[in-house]
Design an enzyme around this catalytic site. Structure first.
Site, mmCIF file in Angstrom:
data_model
loop_
_atom_site.group_PDB
_atom_site.id
_atom_site.type_symbol
_atom_site.label_atom_id
_atom_site.label_comp_id
_atom_site.label_asym_id
_atom_site.label_seq_id
_atom_site.Cartn_x
_atom_site.Cartn_y
_atom_site.Cartn_z
ATOM 1 C CE LYS A 136 -4.619 0.475 1.955
ATOM 2 N NZ LYS A 136 -5.483 0.144 3.088
ATOM 3 C CD GLU A 194 -19.710 -4.546 7.871
ATOM 4 O OE1 GLU A 194 -19.006 -3.678 7.328
ATOM 5 O OE2 GLU A 194 -19.810 -5.719 7.454
ATOM 6 N NE ARG A 245 -21.783 -4.997 3.716
ATOM 7 C CZ ARG A 245 -20.609 -5.410 3.228
ATOM 8 N NH1 ARG A 245 -19.493 -4.962 3.782
ATOM 9 N NH2 ARG A 245 -20.543 -6.253 2.240
#
Length: 622
Positions: free
Chosen positions: A284, A370, A398
């Site tokens: 990243k 979630e 969700r």
């Protein structure tokens, strides 16, 4: 803002994937180098998601070079990593408008480009969608290839493994690229692993492997021994046993920044039938040292100087509502050892960094999961602990079944601190917190609170924490109003509002942070203003009190009108047979695109001018 293409001579020849594929493979490394620089320069001048895209430059080039996009379907998970994809698919000149009102969508968006094959924003959807497309491709029988690119963080969600389990079972042609940017396996990247990956994807190896499996399939004991031996050997060489168990052929890990190596591997994989996993290791922030050292800080950036030593310091502003929540969490934990805080991988965004450091044994980051977060909190509450779930409004969507079935049905005292409620701005329709009031209001046992400022937010969090039932406090993204929170925490009277302005004929019932706009409009209308505080239970007594002297109620909320707080007022007015009329102001029945919060409030008629215009139109005035 325009970028001089003279500085990017090779990239200028690859404005679309068709143009890219006309280049010889020895040009690809230069394309990647210029693409990374273009991304760096573009985002530094316009703001936007940054570190993730820097890490996927070579992978993006390789995917579009090998696959015949858009005929071949390429799906990106989440979309933070798709900026290089946008640049290579004809949107290079519009990159300065990304995340702005009327500009490029922040994530892949099919109405914007045929290369964006599926709308994304929330994580872990790519494999499921790609599998559906793979089934359709098989029925078409046109030779269409399907590729899903999923980040390592998104692999923590149950949905990704549900899709892998199904994909391995139905055995369709599908390539899943696992973009792994974790440092923990960086030592696995190198010439040996790249060579092994190419070997494993080669036709010779696979013909022997498939032929051997067919030959041994009629001899069960030998077949079982061969299968175990293969798994054992492969498990020692590559970390792919779990994917093999799910029915996928595992390839990798390979160096995701070796563009030619990725191209060669993908080209070999085109000829392999069935579900495939390609494990690609990337970094990243690749190519920009500051982003490599701190990818979290550089995940999404404001405008900045690439030659400076860091990001610019933000102008002084009021604390964010997320910070108000984080401070409350620490203060509450200091007096409540039973407090347990849960987040689905949003520690920084939810303002929980300080809490996680000061109270590590009371802090739980469950990753991008979630559903698990909510039911885990239900388990904590069932055993007498005081669970707080910090979650974005759109992420709570969700876990709706868990909210109903595992929390509300059992009337468990779980507090939901709902961040990013209402208009969020630049992230657009996938992240606008429009629906939490409607989907929470219909659930029995729920208490829903809408603070108008920092102090109310703090006191509502305390109130919800003390209630013996499920409760939610919803608050917006960004800086708060400047009100000074009372350090002393106290219970608010359940379901009771406060009147902040007395007027005539018109009463504005405000739910949440638009109170300043309501007051400004009320000054011109000579209207009463009520800070309603609670959506559920609704303060019906104040409606009864005002109805005889106010012919019009105006409900104002930063959420969907349909089924929202104003709907609750309308239901009560109808049931109580009051003669007052109702005007509901909030988010209309459509998905709201990107733009700053103030831009969208103005466009949707939710600021002072919009309230006045709505009221005048409702009353039939010019």
């Amino acid at each position: 803002m325009t970028l001089d293409l003279a500085n990017y001579p090779t990239l200028a020849k690859a404005n679309t994937p068709d143009e890219l594929r006309k280049l010889s493979q020895d040009k690809l490394q230069q394309v990647a180098t210029e693409l990374r620089q273009y991304l760096l320069t573009s985002v530094s001048q316009s703001s936007g998601h940054f570190a993730s895209g820097l890490g996927t430059v070579e992978l993006t080039v390789a995917l579009h070079y090998v696959y015949n996009t858009p005929f071949d379907r390429l799906l990106w998970d989440v979309g933070h990593q798709a900026y290089p994809h946008k640049i290579l698919t004809g949107r290079r000149e519009r990159m300065p408008t990304i995340r702005q009102k009327g500009g490029l969508h922040p994530f892949p968006w099919p109405p914007e480009s045929e290369y964006d094959t599926f709308a994304v924003g929330h994580s872990s959807t790519s494999i499921s969608a790609a599998l559906g497309m793979a089934v359709a491709a098989e029925k078409e029988n046109l030779g269409r290839k399907i590729v899903a690119v999923i980040g390592d963080g998104a692999m923590t969600a149950g949905m990704a493994f549900e899709a892998l389990n199904h994909g391995g079972d139905i055995d369709k042609d599908l390539v899943v690229v696992l973009n792994d940017n974790e440092m923990s396996i960086s030592e696995n990247v190198g010439a040996l692993n790249s060579h092994l990956a190419r070997l494993l994807t080669g036709s010779f190896f696979n013909s022997i492997r498939d032929g051997g499996k067919k030959l041994l399939s009629s001899v069960p004991p030998i077949r079982e021994f061969a299968s175990r031996a293969e798994e054992h050997i492969k498990g020692m060489v590559v970390p792919g046993t779990i994917f093999e168990e799910l029915g996928f052929n595992y390839i990798g890990p390979i160096d995701g920044h070796d563009v030619n190596g990725v191209v060669d591997t993908l080209r070999n994989m085109r000829n392999i039938k069935g579900p495939q996993i390609l494990h690609v290791v990337t970094k990243k922030g690749k190519g920009f040292e500051l982003a490599e050292l701190d990818p979290i800080k550089f995940h999404a950036v404001p405008k900045f100087n690439p030659n400076a030593s860091g990001l610019p310091k933000a102008a002084p502003s009021n604390p964010t509502f997320s910070a108000i929540f984080g401070d409350w969490l620490c203060d509450m934990a200091a007096i409540d050892p039973k407090l347990m805080a849960v987040t689905p991988a949003m520690r920084e965004g939810s303002g929980m960094v300080k809490f996680s450091q000061q109270y590590p044994k009371q802090y739980f980051d469950v990753a991008i999961a979630e559903q698990h977060a909510v039911t885990f909190a239900a388990g904590l509450a069932k055993e007498g602990l005081n669970a707080v779930v910090a979650i974005y409004s759109t992420f709570l969507q969700r876990a709706y079944d868990q909210l109903i079935h595992d929390v509300a049905l059992q009337n468990l005292p779980v507090l939901f601190a709902i961040d990013r409620a209402g208009i969020v701005g630049a992230d657009g329709p996938t992240h606008q917190g429009a629906f939490d009031i409607p989907f929470l209001r219909c659930i029995p046992n729920m208490v829903i609170m809408t603070p108008a400022d920092e102090d109310e937010c703090r006191q509502m969090l305390y109130t919800g924490h003390k209630l013996n039932c499920p409760a939610a406090v919803r608050y917006p993204r960004g800086a708060a109003t400047g009100a000074t929170p009372n350090p002393t925490m106290q219970d608010l009277a359940l379901g009771k509002s406060r009147q902040v302005r007395e007027g005539q004929d018109i009463a504005i019932l405000n739910f949440g942070i638009l109170l300043p706009e309501a007051l400004a409009a009320a000054e011109k209308l000579n209207a009463s203003v009520i800070d309603m505080r609670f959506v559920k239970p609704l303060d019906t007594e104040v409606i009864d009190k005002l109805a005889p002297s106010h012919a019009l109620f105006v409900s104002l909320e930063d959420g969907a009108i349909m089924g929202g707080a104003g709907s609750a007022v309308g239901e009560y007015l109808l049931a109580s047979q009051h003669g007052s009329k109702l005007l509901q102001i909030g988010l209309p029945d459509r998905f709201i695109m990107q733009g700053t919060q103030q831009e969208m409030y103005a466009e949707l008629g939710m600021d002072c001018a919009g309230i006045l215009s709505n009221v005048e139109a409702f009353l039939g005035k010019k």
